[in-house]
Design an enzyme around this catalytic site. Structure first.
Site, PDB file in Angstrom:
ATOM      1  N   TRP A   1      -4.071   1.391   3.315  1.00 53.14           N
ATOM      2  CA  TRP A   1      -2.682   1.735   3.023  1.00 53.14           C
ATOM      3  C   TRP A   1      -2.564   2.439   1.673  1.00 53.14           C
ATOM      4  CZ3 TRP A   1      -0.998   1.717   7.501  1.00 53.14           C
ATOM      5  CH2 TRP A   1      -1.313   0.712   8.408  1.00 53.14           C
TER       6      TRP A   1
ATOM      7  N   ASP B   1       3.633  -1.437  -3.563  1.00 55.14           N
ATOM      8  CA  ASP B   1       3.849  -1.744  -2.148  1.00 55.14           C
ATOM      9  C   ASP B   1       3.630  -3.239  -1.958  1.00 55.14           C
ATOM     10  OD1 ASP B   1       3.752  -2.092   0.573  1.00 55.14           O
ATOM     11  OD2 ASP B   1       2.210  -0.589   0.948  1.00 55.14           O
TER      12      ASP B   1
ATOM     13  N   LYS C   1       6.792  -8.566   8.005  1.00 55.27           N
ATOM     14  CA  LYS C   1       5.744  -9.557   7.778  1.00 55.27           C
ATOM     15  C   LYS C   1       6.326 -10.870   7.245  1.00 55.27           C
ATOM     16  CE  LYS C   1       2.610  -5.714   6.890  1.00 55.27           C
ATOM     17  NZ  LYS C   1       1.969  -5.678   8.214  1.00 55.27           N
TER      18      LYS C   1
END
Length: 472
Positions: free
Chosen positions: A216, A283, A307
């Site tokens: 990511w 992030d 999540k």
């Protein structure tokens, strides 16, 4: 057999009695308040010869039906506003509908209903949500706040939606201790759109720095290159992203540094965050609200909800107002953070249902005792599984170095890819969902996000021990 007579009704439910001579349900527990009674009823309820134990055959009221669980070992009783929630699937319905006469004619024969079993959900995202949150959303889905409408039917300009929208921001600010000089935004497009938006808005100098801790981070860095030069301030690629770097190198004229707090694929996580002399973008998609962080250490935080906060569809952005003021303005409307900040995230129709579910989840976190209690529970859950890995004499090999282990995503390998596939297959057959590794790296992974119960982690740990015993 005597003629059936309708039972005297309470306000909250109707009950029936199959026969005046039929044996009452017996829990076999002298102190069991449910012994022989249908809860919320003014009469005893005849259960024929089903019977059972106090742990398995209690009558349960879900707002529309009485159930009698007929499987002893799978029952999971959760107190919720005087309601008992069965985990097991095979249930007898004793109250059918509002027509008491119809109920009397049909219920006496007994009727089976199969309800989907709650899995041990270790999916990496979208992921497990609190059962209580799902039940609350289900209960008010057709009639939100007595409006006669579902939350997904009403205008996002309405007073009822506005109140929920504002409360969601207030809960985030409270639970995360977000300073008043930070904006809270709700944006669509997922974390991947944030890779683009952060660079589009803030890559205003010659360079942008990225700490490469996995897939990511690399994807975020790739988006930055559309707006200027991007480089790695540090990387863990030399050891297949099994650790979090601690040494960093910056070039002059760097716009910002971007870090990824938790790495879902490789199972690494910052235990503490380094200080930098340039603005910090983070992030936090996979560990937001899983532990306490000092929001003031960051200039912008973004996190996809799917999540730890709710379903997919909304990204939470927490940004320092002074940092937002430095953003590039020559951008399309929907790529500018100012569009969302200046319009309370209501420039266009927001992802209403996703925000609503975030609201429910935030209430749940608060009810658990806040982020501190959530963090303590997360540590305990992860330890249960990591202990199995560490005590397996190499049968299970953890991917992440111990000092960098994630509390959210536990990654490990077995001796061969074939054995890993067998482990995942047998785990699925035993009720464990989502324990295969990411498609890019393979192996195995258990994602233990906030809503994953300790029960699931203990069950997985026991399964891992049994699997090892049968393959040594």
């Amino acid at each position: 057999m005597k003629e059936k007579q309708p039972a005297k009704l309470s306000e909250s439910c109707r009950s029936m009695q199959d026969s005046s001579e039929a044996p009452l349900f017996r829990s076999e527990a002298a102190n069991d308040e449910f012994d022989g009674f249908a809860r919320y009823s003014e009469r005893k309820l005849a259960f024929g010869k089903l019977g059972g134990t106090a742990s398995s055959s209690r009558p349960m009221w879900d707002g529309s039906f009485f159930y009698l669980c007929c499987c002893a070992e799978a029952i999971w009783v959760v107190p919720r506003e005087e309601k008992l929630v069965p985990k097991d699937l095979l249930l007898y319905i004793f109250l059918i509908n509002d027509e008491a006469d119809d109920a009397l004619s049909r219920v006496s024969k007994g009727r089976k209903r199969t309800i989907m079993k709650r899995a041990y959900n270790f999916n990496a995202g979208p992921s497990c949500m609190p059962l209580e949150v799902l039940q609350e959303a289900q209960a008010e889905f057709l009639n939100y706040a007595d409006t006669g409408m579902s939350i997904i039917e009403m205008s996002h300009r309405s007073a009822d939606y506005a109140a929920m929208h504002a409360e969601t921001k207030a809960l985030l600010r409270e639970l995360m201790d977000i300073p008043e000089d930070y904006e809270i935004l709700f944006i669509q497009g997922g974390g991947s759109t944030q890779f683009l938006m952060t660079a589009a808005n803030f890559h205003t100098k010659k360079y942008a720095a990225y700490v490469n801790t996995g897939v990511w981070a690399k994807k975020a860095m790739a988006e930055a290159k559309f707006f200027g030069e991007a480089y790695e301030a540090a990387s863990s690629a030399d050891k297949n992203h099994s650790y979090i770097p601690t040494e960093f190198s910056f070039k002059p004229d760097t716009s910002y540094v971007h870090i990824t707090a938790n790495n879902t694929i490789y199972g690494t996580e910052y235990k503490s965050f380094p200080k930098f002399d340039v603005p910090v973008i983070c992030d936090m998609s996979s560990d937001i609200l899983s532990r306490k962080v000092n929001v003031a250490d960051f200039d912008l935080i973004y996190a996809g909800a799917q999540k730890n906060l709710g379903p997919a569809g909304v990204v939470i952005v927490i940004a320092k107002k002074r940092f937002l003021a430095t953003a590039r303005q020559e951008l399309p409307t929907m790529l500018k953070y100012s569009t969302f900040a200046d319009n309370d995230s209501l420039y266009n129709t927001p992802p209403v249902f996703a925000i609503y579910m975030v609201n429910k989840t935030l209430h749940w976190i608060k009810k658990q005792g806040g982020v501190e209690a959530i963090a303590k529970n997360n540590e305990a859950k992860a330890k249960v599984i990591y202990d199995v890995i560490d005590n397996s004499n190499g049968f299970y090999k953890g991917h992440a170095e111990k000092g960098s282990r994630s509390l959210m995503n536990i990654t490990f390998n077995l001796a061969t890819p074939e054995m890993e596939k067998d482990f995942v297959a047998k785990g699925k057959a035993a009720g464990f969902v989502g324990i295969g590794g990411h498609r890019l790296v393979g192996g195995c992974r258990a994602s233990t996000y906030n809503a994953v119960p300790m029960e699931a982690c203990v069950a997985l740990a026991e399964f891992m021990k049994e699997y090892q015993k049968s393959h040594e």
